[in-house]
Write a protein that holds these residues in place. Structure first.
Motif, PDB file in Angstrom:
ATOM      1  N   ILE A 246     -15.924  13.304   8.408  1.00  0.00           N
ATOM      2  CA  ILE A 246     -17.243  13.639   8.166  1.00  0.00           C
ATOM      3  C   ILE A 246     -17.375  14.784   8.095  1.00  0.00           C
ATOM      4  CG2 ILE A 246     -17.444  11.254   8.920  1.00  0.00           C
ATOM      5  CD1 ILE A 246     -19.282  12.035  11.688  1.00  0.00           C
ATOM      6  N   GLY A 247     -16.770  15.751   8.872  1.00  0.00           N
ATOM      7  CA  GLY A 247     -17.013  17.300   8.412  1.00  0.00           C
ATOM      8  C   GLY A 247     -16.332  18.165  10.275  1.00  0.00           C
ATOM      9  N   GLY A 248     -16.696  19.102  10.369  1.00  0.00           N
ATOM     10  CA  GLY A 248     -16.308  20.404  11.085  1.00  0.00           C
ATOM     11  C   GLY A 248     -17.086  20.308  11.776  1.00  0.00           C
ATOM     12  N   ILE A 249     -16.612  21.738  13.052  1.00  0.00           N
ATOM     13  CA  ILE A 249     -17.327  21.976  14.335  1.00  0.00           C
ATOM     14  C   ILE A 249     -16.750  23.035  14.760  1.00  0.00           C
ATOM     15  CG2 ILE A 249     -16.288  20.111  16.262  1.00  0.00           C
ATOM     16  CD1 ILE A 249     -18.803  21.119  17.831  1.00  0.00           C
ATOM     17  N   GLY A 250     -17.582  24.471  14.334  1.00  0.00           N
ATOM     18  CA  GLY A 250     -16.681  25.688  14.918  1.00  0.00           C
ATOM     19  C   GLY A 250     -17.411  26.392  16.293  1.00  0.00           C
ATOM     20  N   VAL A 251     -16.622  26.592  17.373  1.00  0.00           N
ATOM     21  CA  VAL A 251     -17.359  26.896  18.729  1.00  0.00           C
ATOM     22  C   VAL A 251     -16.686  28.815  18.497  1.00  0.00           C
ATOM     23  CG1 VAL A 251     -17.612  27.099  21.078  1.00  0.00           C
ATOM     24  CG2 VAL A 251     -17.791  24.884  19.560  1.00  0.00           C
ATOM     25  N   SER A 252     -17.758  29.778  19.183  1.00  0.00           N
ATOM     26  CA  SER A 252     -17.629  30.916  19.295  1.00  0.00           C
ATOM     27  C   SER A 252     -17.645  31.333  20.295  1.00  0.00           C
ATOM     28  CB  SER A 252     -17.007  31.375  17.830  1.00  0.00           C
ATOM     29  OG  SER A 252     -16.564  33.054  18.516  1.00  0.00           O
ATOM     30  N   GLY A 253     -17.509  32.348  21.131  1.00  0.00           N
ATOM     31  CA  GLY A 253     -17.900  32.976  22.243  1.00  0.00           C
ATOM     32  C   GLY A 253     -17.476  33.509  23.624  1.00  0.00           C
ATOM     33  N   ASP A 254     -16.033  32.774  23.732  1.00  0.00           N
ATOM     34  CA  ASP A 254     -15.243  33.193  24.802  1.00  0.00           C
ATOM     35  C   ASP A 254     -13.665  33.335  24.037  1.00  0.00           C
ATOM     36  OD1 ASP A 254     -16.183  33.342  27.824  1.00  0.00           O
ATOM     37  OD2 ASP A 254     -13.713  32.373  27.723  1.00  0.00           O
ATOM     38  N   ALA A 255     -12.715  33.492  25.469  1.00  0.00           N
ATOM     39  CA  ALA A 255     -11.497  32.831  24.698  1.00  0.00           C
ATOM     40  C   ALA A 255     -11.448  31.766  23.725  1.00  0.00           C
ATOM     41  CB  ALA A 255     -10.659  33.006  26.173  1.00  0.00           C
ATOM     42  N   VAL A 256     -10.094  31.886  23.042  1.00  0.00           N
ATOM     43  CA  VAL A 256      -9.939  31.281  22.111  1.00  0.00           C
ATOM     44  C   VAL A 256      -9.627  29.330  22.714  1.00  0.00           C
ATOM     45  CG1 VAL A 256      -9.233  32.451  20.696  1.00  0.00           C
ATOM     46  CG2 VAL A 256      -7.422  31.295  21.541  1.00  0.00           C
ATOM     47  N   GLU A 257      -9.063  29.518  24.108  1.00  0.00           N
ATOM     48  CA  GLU A 257      -8.468  27.316  24.204  1.00  0.00           C
ATOM     49  C   GLU A 257     -10.035  27.220  25.481  1.00  0.00           C
ATOM     50  OE1 GLU A 257      -8.113  31.750  25.369  1.00  0.00           O
ATOM     51  OE2 GLU A 257      -5.479  31.077  24.487  1.00  0.00           O
ATOM     52  N   ASN A 258     -11.214  28.850  25.906  1.00  0.00           N
ATOM     53  CA  ASN A 258     -12.454  27.815  25.631  1.00  0.00           C
ATOM     54  C   ASN A 258     -13.136  27.032  24.423  1.00  0.00           C
ATOM     55  OD1 ASN A 258     -12.158  28.170  28.702  1.00  0.00           O
ATOM     56  ND2 ASN A 258     -13.228  30.604  28.941  1.00  0.00           N
ATOM     57  N   ASP A 259     -13.427  27.958  23.736  1.00  0.00           N
ATOM     58  CA  ASP A 259     -13.460  27.582  22.509  1.00  0.00           C
ATOM     59  C   ASP A 259     -13.058  26.470  21.528  1.00  0.00           C
ATOM     60  OD1 ASP A 259     -14.788  30.227  22.377  1.00  0.00           O
ATOM     61  OD2 ASP A 259     -13.955  31.458  21.045  1.00  0.00           O
ATOM     62  N   MET A 260     -11.932  26.790  22.091  1.00  0.00           N
ATOM     63  CA  MET A 260     -11.588  25.376  21.562  1.00  0.00           C
ATOM     64  C   MET A 260     -12.011  23.964  22.439  1.00  0.00           C
ATOM     65  SD  MET A 260      -7.157  24.239  20.889  1.00  0.00           S
ATOM     66  CE  MET A 260      -6.990  24.269  22.201  1.00  0.00           C
ATOM     67  N   MET A 261     -12.045  24.137  23.622  1.00  0.00           N
ATOM     68  CA  MET A 261     -11.808  23.109  24.564  1.00  0.00           C
ATOM     69  C   MET A 261     -13.200  22.312  24.094  1.00  0.00           C
ATOM     70  SD  MET A 261     -12.493  23.103  28.620  1.00  0.00           S
ATOM     71  CE  MET A 261     -13.618  24.951  28.511  1.00  0.00           C
ATOM     72  N   ILE A 262     -14.882  23.488  24.554  1.00  0.00           N
ATOM     73  CA  ILE A 262     -15.658  23.173  23.892  1.00  0.00           C
ATOM     74  C   ILE A 262     -15.596  22.519  22.118  1.00  0.00           C
ATOM     75  CG2 ILE A 262     -18.189  24.020  23.861  1.00  0.00           C
ATOM     76  CD1 ILE A 262     -17.404  24.068  26.272  1.00  0.00           C
ATOM     77  N   ALA A 263     -14.912  23.063  21.442  1.00  0.00           N
ATOM     78  CA  ALA A 263     -14.859  21.998  20.037  1.00  0.00           C
ATOM     79  C   ALA A 263     -15.065  20.952  19.869  1.00  0.00           C
ATOM     80  CB  ALA A 263     -14.500  23.178  19.070  1.00  0.00           C
ATOM     81  N   LYS A 264     -14.249  20.784  21.049  1.00  0.00           N
ATOM     82  CA  LYS A 264     -13.250  19.489  21.478  1.00  0.00           C
ATOM     83  C   LYS A 264     -13.920  18.140  22.190  1.00  0.00           C
ATOM     84  CE  LYS A 264      -8.293  20.128  20.917  1.00  0.00           C
ATOM     85  NZ  LYS A 264      -7.020  20.186  21.841  1.00  0.00           N
ATOM     86  N   PHE A 265     -15.186  19.244  23.134  1.00  0.00           N
ATOM     87  CA  PHE A 265     -16.259  18.219  23.375  1.00  0.00           C
ATOM     88  C   PHE A 265     -16.708  17.520  22.441  1.00  0.00           C
ATOM     89  CE2 PHE A 265     -14.915  19.973  27.972  1.00  0.00           C
ATOM     90  CZ  PHE A 265     -15.378  19.187  29.102  1.00  0.00           C
ATOM     91  N   GLY A 266     -17.019  18.624  21.463  1.00  0.00           N
ATOM     92  CA  GLY A 266     -18.079  18.222  20.852  1.00  0.00           C
ATOM     93  C   GLY A 266     -17.308  17.481  19.871  1.00  0.00           C
ATOM     94  N   ALA A 267     -16.701  17.640  19.286  1.00  0.00           N
ATOM     95  CA  ALA A 267     -15.845  16.555  18.395  1.00  0.00           C
ATOM     96  C   ALA A 267     -15.703  14.646  19.338  1.00  0.00           C
ATOM     97  CB  ALA A 267     -14.683  16.361  17.907  1.00  0.00           C
ATOM     98  N   ALA A 268     -15.334  14.640  20.268  1.00  0.00           N
ATOM     99  CA  ALA A 268     -15.417  13.878  20.937  1.00  0.00           C
ATOM    100  C   ALA A 268     -16.330  12.992  20.780  1.00  0.00           C
ATOM    101  CB  ALA A 268     -15.312  14.189  22.830  1.00  0.00           C
ATOM    102  N   SER A 269     -17.830  13.668  20.767  1.00  0.00           N
ATOM    103  CA  SER A 269     -19.345  12.259  20.571  1.00  0.00           C
ATOM    104  C   SER A 269     -19.945  12.765  19.135  1.00  0.00           C
ATOM    105  CB  SER A 269     -20.414  13.671  21.142  1.00  0.00           C
ATOM    106  OG  SER A 269     -20.218  14.584  20.932  1.00  0.00           O
ATOM    107  N   VAL A 270     -18.657  12.191  18.350  1.00  0.00           N
ATOM    108  CA  VAL A 270     -19.535  11.912  17.126  1.00  0.00           C
ATOM    109  C   VAL A 270     -20.105  10.812  17.037  1.00  0.00           C
ATOM    110  CG1 VAL A 270     -18.379  10.864  14.491  1.00  0.00           C
ATOM    111  CG2 VAL A 270     -17.273  13.495  16.005  1.00  0.00           C
TER     112      VAL A 270
END
Lengths: 131, 131, 131, 131
Positions: C107-131
């Motif tokens: 239904i869409g995508g989330i993009g996160v940027s602002g730190d090391a890519v591992e952290n960006d990805m972790m936060i993006a997954k948190f967001g994606a998990a709350s669909v």
């Protein structure tokens, strides 16, 4: 040829003239190839005028003409309608003037943006006068 | 906040340091929002470095980091591979430094381009030191 | 379909997860057409990550794939080398995740940027998990 | 300075005002440097208004002026004819308003797009009033 010393003097004179009139200007000087030589954004000057000042200076040099003169030809129905969309973007309202040395050669352009175009043009002329 | 007076001093110091070493540099200063504040192209400096100097200053501010540090991460296989193509174009090799005031706040960035990157970085640091 | 309510919840959850870890993130949510739905830049987050977060979200949706997976194919010599330069600019390092509903539809995508890519990805997954 | 909390409140108030009038809006908030801070596309709002809302907010900040005021000067024959093509694209019709704090400082801009410009402007003002 436009030296760095000359470009700095032009911008300082233009900025002083603006300051005396409480005008906050973006001032750009480009060389005879249209490439940026010196730039100054006075404190409090509009952010949107950075690009406009540079494009005014560049537009003047690219056509060996003050920007306002091009603008009279680029109106709807005019012979140069739409010219603003060429060359990566031009600005054709007043405030871009040619820099001409003592023997009549074009050595660059100055662009000023930050207030009503009449004021922009006035300050640009102050700068151009100190070549 | 980065004043015009401060930006002019930074560029003058950087240009003087370059001149003493017979380096011909493009020097750009941007504010904390990444917007151009002051620019100078020294006589004889590369035309291709106008854009690079501005992008270096901007890149440093956009990521609160010196440009060379980003470059170590953006190589093929690195975690930020391809980042140069974002934000309308970034420059990730050395020569972009942060401008930091006496209480530790980032007030802008300086970008220098015109010679070997080691020299670009050295001159940028001279500029940054005169905040 | 991605509702505004859902997009807001995703960004709030991602921002809360970031905040608990003292990470300062740019977070973008796009719909299944790749068009921006909601965006938030946390206080102090990198300005350069605005564009990156949006492009990560968009890139994930455009190829129905997390961004990091595309990045493994776009390295020099890889089968998608240079893909970043298509579509007005893509970002192929980690931090872009798909938003998938309870019956498995994208239904869409989330993009996160602002730190090391591992952290960006972790936060993006948190967001994606709350669909 | 424009905080994330303030930006969220502005967008929530604007969206609520829009919702009560059955208007479907794109709402963007940028900071004093013209950089995107928060964005929301309400359900069913025009996709073409994403870019317009962001550009309205940005245009207002770049010239410390509401967008409609610029538009009166940028018509054919006007003193700023063609200004829309500078700065990577501006929007000069109503719907972009300044965000001003309690002591009169400009802390950012709001741009609203999705309906008739009168409604866009009305909703933008609702947002700006909740700084």
């Amino acid at each position: 040829m436009l030296t760095s010393e000359c470009a700095n003097r032009i911008i300082s004179q233009a900025a002083m003239a603006a300051s005396q009139r409480e005008l906050k200007m973006n001032i750009a000087v480009v060389d005879e190839g249209g490439n940026l030589k010196t730039f100054r954004r006075m404190d409090g000057a509009w952010l949107g005028s950075i690009d406009i000042a540079i494009k005014k200076a560049r537009t003047a040099v690219l056509f060996s003409m003050r920007t306002g003169d091009i603008g009279t030809l680029s109106q709807p129905g005019g012979s140069l309608y739409g010219i603003e969309h060429t060359n990566g973007g031009l600005v054709t309202f007043p405030g871009g003037e040619l820099l001409i040395d003592s023997i009549g050669n074009i050595i660059g352009g100055i662009g000023v943006s930050g207030d009503a175009v009449e004021n922009d043009m006035m300050i640009a002329k102050f700068g151009a006068a100190s070549v």
